[in-house]
Design a protein around this motif. Structure first.
Motif, PDB file in Angstrom:
ATOM      1  N   ASP A 118       0.820  -1.212   0.000  1.00 33.57           N
ATOM      2  CA  ASP A 118       0.000   0.000   0.000  1.00 33.57           C
ATOM      3  C   ASP A 118       0.852   1.259   0.000  1.00 33.57           C
ATOM      4  O   ASP A 118       0.547   2.223  -0.701  1.00 33.57           O
ATOM      5  CB  ASP A 118      -0.922   0.018   1.219  1.00 33.57           C
ATOM      6  CG  ASP A 118      -2.087  -0.940   1.052  1.00 33.57           C
ATOM      7  OD1 ASP A 118      -2.433  -1.242  -0.114  1.00 33.57           O
ATOM      8  OD2 ASP A 118      -2.647  -1.338   2.071  1.00 33.57           O
ATOM      9  N   SER A 119       1.899   1.300   0.754  1.00 31.18           N
ATOM     10  CA  SER A 119       2.730   2.498   0.805  1.00 31.18           C
ATOM     11  C   SER A 119       3.442   2.713  -0.525  1.00 31.18           C
ATOM     12  O   SER A 119       3.644   3.856  -0.948  1.00 31.18           O
ATOM     13  CB  SER A 119       3.724   2.420   1.962  1.00 31.18           C
ATOM     14  OG  SER A 119       4.636   1.374   1.743  1.00 31.18           O
ATOM     15  N   GLN A 120       3.847   1.658  -1.199  1.00 28.59           N
ATOM     16  CA  GLN A 120       4.480   1.802  -2.503  1.00 28.59           C
ATOM     17  C   GLN A 120       3.476   2.326  -3.534  1.00 28.59           C
ATOM     18  O   GLN A 120       3.803   3.172  -4.357  1.00 28.59           O
ATOM     19  CB  GLN A 120       5.053   0.458  -2.966  1.00 28.59           C
ATOM     20  CG  GLN A 120       6.320   0.055  -2.251  1.00 28.59           C
ATOM     21  CD  GLN A 120       6.827  -1.302  -2.744  1.00 28.59           C
ATOM     22  OE1 GLN A 120       6.137  -1.992  -3.498  1.00 28.59           O
ATOM     23  NE2 GLN A 120       8.023  -1.672  -2.291  1.00 28.59           N
ATOM     24  N   GLN A 121       2.263   1.814  -3.478  1.00 27.96           N
ATOM     25  CA  GLN A 121       1.229   2.282  -4.402  1.00 27.96           C
ATOM     26  C   GLN A 121       0.881   3.748  -4.136  1.00 27.96           C
ATOM     27  O   GLN A 121       0.681   4.537  -5.065  1.00 27.96           O
ATOM     28  CB  GLN A 121      -0.022   1.416  -4.295  1.00 27.96           C
ATOM     29  CG  GLN A 121       0.144   0.043  -4.908  1.00 27.96           C
ATOM     30  CD  GLN A 121      -1.105  -0.805  -4.725  1.00 27.96           C
ATOM     31  OE1 GLN A 121      -1.981  -0.474  -3.923  1.00 27.96           O
ATOM     32  NE2 GLN A 121      -1.165  -1.916  -5.448  1.00 27.96           N
ATOM     33  N   LYS A 122       0.834   4.107  -2.868  1.00 30.05           N
ATOM     34  CA  LYS A 122       0.535   5.498  -2.523  1.00 30.05           C
ATOM     35  C   LYS A 122       1.641   6.418  -3.016  1.00 30.05           C
ATOM     36  O   LYS A 122       1.387   7.506  -3.528  1.00 30.05           O
ATOM     37  CB  LYS A 122       0.364   5.651  -1.011  1.00 30.05           C
ATOM     38  CG  LYS A 122      -0.922   5.082  -0.482  1.00 30.05           C
ATOM     39  CD  LYS A 122      -1.013   5.294   1.011  1.00 30.05           C
ATOM     40  CE  LYS A 122      -2.262   4.653   1.577  1.00 30.05           C
ATOM     41  NZ  LYS A 122      -2.340   4.818   3.029  1.00 30.05           N
ATOM     42  N   ARG A 123       2.890   6.002  -2.846  1.00 30.04           N
ATOM     43  CA  ARG A 123       4.008   6.818  -3.281  1.00 30.04           C
ATOM     44  C   ARG A 123       4.001   6.953  -4.803  1.00 30.04           C
ATOM     45  O   ARG A 123       4.230   8.027  -5.354  1.00 30.04           O
ATOM     46  CB  ARG A 123       5.321   6.177  -2.816  1.00 30.04           C
ATOM     47  CG  ARG A 123       6.476   7.101  -2.946  1.00 30.04           C
ATOM     48  CD  ARG A 123       7.747   6.596  -2.275  1.00 30.04           C
ATOM     49  NE  ARG A 123       7.603   5.341  -1.583  1.00 30.04           N
ATOM     50  CZ  ARG A 123       8.464   4.312  -1.663  1.00 30.04           C
ATOM     51  NH1 ARG A 123       9.532   4.416  -2.411  1.00 30.04           N
ATOM     52  NH2 ARG A 123       8.268   3.206  -1.001  1.00 30.04           N
ATOM     53  N   LYS A 124       3.711   5.863  -5.509  1.00 32.21           N
ATOM     54  CA  LYS A 124       3.654   5.895  -6.956  1.00 32.21           C
ATOM     55  C   LYS A 124       2.508   6.810  -7.435  1.00 32.21           C
ATOM     56  O   LYS A 124       2.659   7.591  -8.373  1.00 32.21           O
ATOM     57  CB  LYS A 124       3.476   4.484  -7.503  1.00 32.21           C
ATOM     58  CG  LYS A 124       3.828   4.347  -8.930  1.00 32.21           C
ATOM     59  CD  LYS A 124       3.841   2.889  -9.326  1.00 32.21           C
ATOM     60  CE  LYS A 124       4.544   2.730 -10.641  1.00 32.21           C
ATOM     61  NZ  LYS A 124       4.612   1.347 -11.070  1.00 32.21           N
ATOM     62  N   TYR A 160       1.757  14.537  -8.695  1.00 28.87           N
ATOM     63  CA  TYR A 160       2.548  15.748  -8.543  1.00 28.87           C
ATOM     64  C   TYR A 160       3.609  15.894  -9.618  1.00 28.87           C
ATOM     65  O   TYR A 160       4.491  16.742  -9.516  1.00 28.87           O
ATOM     66  CB  TYR A 160       3.185  15.798  -7.147  1.00 28.87           C
ATOM     67  CG  TYR A 160       2.142  15.953  -6.061  1.00 28.87           C
ATOM     68  CD1 TYR A 160       1.397  17.114  -5.970  1.00 28.87           C
ATOM     69  CD2 TYR A 160       1.905  14.928  -5.159  1.00 28.87           C
ATOM     70  CE1 TYR A 160       0.436  17.256  -4.995  1.00 28.87           C
ATOM     71  CE2 TYR A 160       0.947  15.062  -4.181  1.00 28.87           C
ATOM     72  CZ  TYR A 160       0.208  16.238  -4.102  1.00 28.87           C
ATOM     73  OH  TYR A 160      -0.739  16.366  -3.131  1.00 28.87           O
ATOM     74  N   HIS A 161       3.514  15.140 -10.666  1.00 27.63           N
ATOM     75  CA  HIS A 161       4.435  15.257 -11.790  1.00 27.63           C
ATOM     76  C   HIS A 161       4.115  16.554 -12.527  1.00 27.63           C
ATOM     77  O   HIS A 161       2.966  17.005 -12.591  1.00 27.63           O
ATOM     78  CB  HIS A 161       4.291  14.033 -12.717  1.00 27.63           C
ATOM     79  CG  HIS A 161       5.430  13.874 -13.649  1.00 27.63           C
ATOM     80  ND1 HIS A 161       5.444  14.448 -14.887  1.00 27.63           N
ATOM     81  CD2 HIS A 161       6.612  13.206 -13.521  1.00 27.63           C
ATOM     82  CE1 HIS A 161       6.577  14.145 -15.489  1.00 27.63           C
ATOM     83  NE2 HIS A 161       7.307  13.370 -14.670  1.00 27.63           N
ATOM     84  N   SER A 179       1.205   9.340  -5.771  1.00 28.99           N
ATOM     85  CA  SER A 179       1.549  10.734  -5.482  1.00 28.99           C
ATOM     86  C   SER A 179       2.618  11.237  -6.445  1.00 28.99           C
ATOM     87  O   SER A 179       2.616  12.416  -6.817  1.00 28.99           O
ATOM     88  CB  SER A 179       1.994  10.906  -4.031  1.00 28.99           C
ATOM     89  OG  SER A 179       3.225  10.248  -3.808  1.00 28.99           O
ATOM     90  N   GLN A 180       3.532  10.376  -6.883  1.00 30.67           N
ATOM     91  CA  GLN A 180       4.532  10.795  -7.872  1.00 30.67           C
ATOM     92  C   GLN A 180       3.853  11.145  -9.200  1.00 30.67           C
ATOM     93  O   GLN A 180       4.236  12.100  -9.864  1.00 30.67           O
ATOM     94  CB  GLN A 180       5.563   9.677  -8.093  1.00 30.67           C
ATOM     95  CG  GLN A 180       6.570   9.547  -6.987  1.00 30.67           C
ATOM     96  CD  GLN A 180       7.510   8.370  -7.230  1.00 30.67           C
ATOM     97  OE1 GLN A 180       7.301   7.574  -8.144  1.00 30.67           O
ATOM     98  NE2 GLN A 180       8.544   8.279  -6.405  1.00 30.67           N
TER      99      GLN A 180
END
Length: 123
Positions: free
Chosen positions: A3-9, A15-16, A11-12
């Motif tokens: 979940d944290s990896q998916q959230k980070r992806k 915010y691109h 958000s990347q």
């Protein structure tokens, strides 16, 4: 952990720079079209008010015409209208015509010949 990896992806991606520019352009288009629709609404409200005033004037004119028609359907109304339009009188009635007795001030215009007009130019 997934979940944290998916959230980070996510958000990347959100915010691109390309995503932010695309969203800003989309917001500008939405604001532009909203402004255009608002202007058309104001214009249509003005036209509505104008047509309502015109409609009220027509309704007022209609009531006047109905009242005038009802008056003309009576004998008194017919007689009054005929007297008004044609300046007539019944038998044993007299018509008095008032004439203005002030004299007319028509002075004849003096016509000058061609040579007199030319000499007047030089005088």
């Amino acid at each position: 952990m997934l979940d944290s990896q998916q959230k980070r992806k996510a958000s990347q991606i959100m915010y691109h720079k390309v995503t932010l520019v695309t969203m800003a352009i989309f917001a500008v288009f939405v604001l532009h079209f909203t402004w255009v629709v608002h202007g058309k609404k104001i214009e249509s409200d003005e036209l509505k008010n104008t047509s309502l005033k015109y409609n009220q004037g027509l309704e007022k004119r209609q009531t006047e015409l109905v009242a005038q028609t009802e008056r003309l359907n009576t004998e008194v109304g017919k007689e009054a209208e005929i007297r008004l339009k044609f300046s007539v009188a019944k038998e044993k009635e007299n018509i008095v015509v008032i004439v203005d007795d002030t004299p007319a001030t028509n002075t004849p215009i003096e016509e000058k010949s061609f040579w007199q007009r030319i000499t007047d130019l030089f005088n």
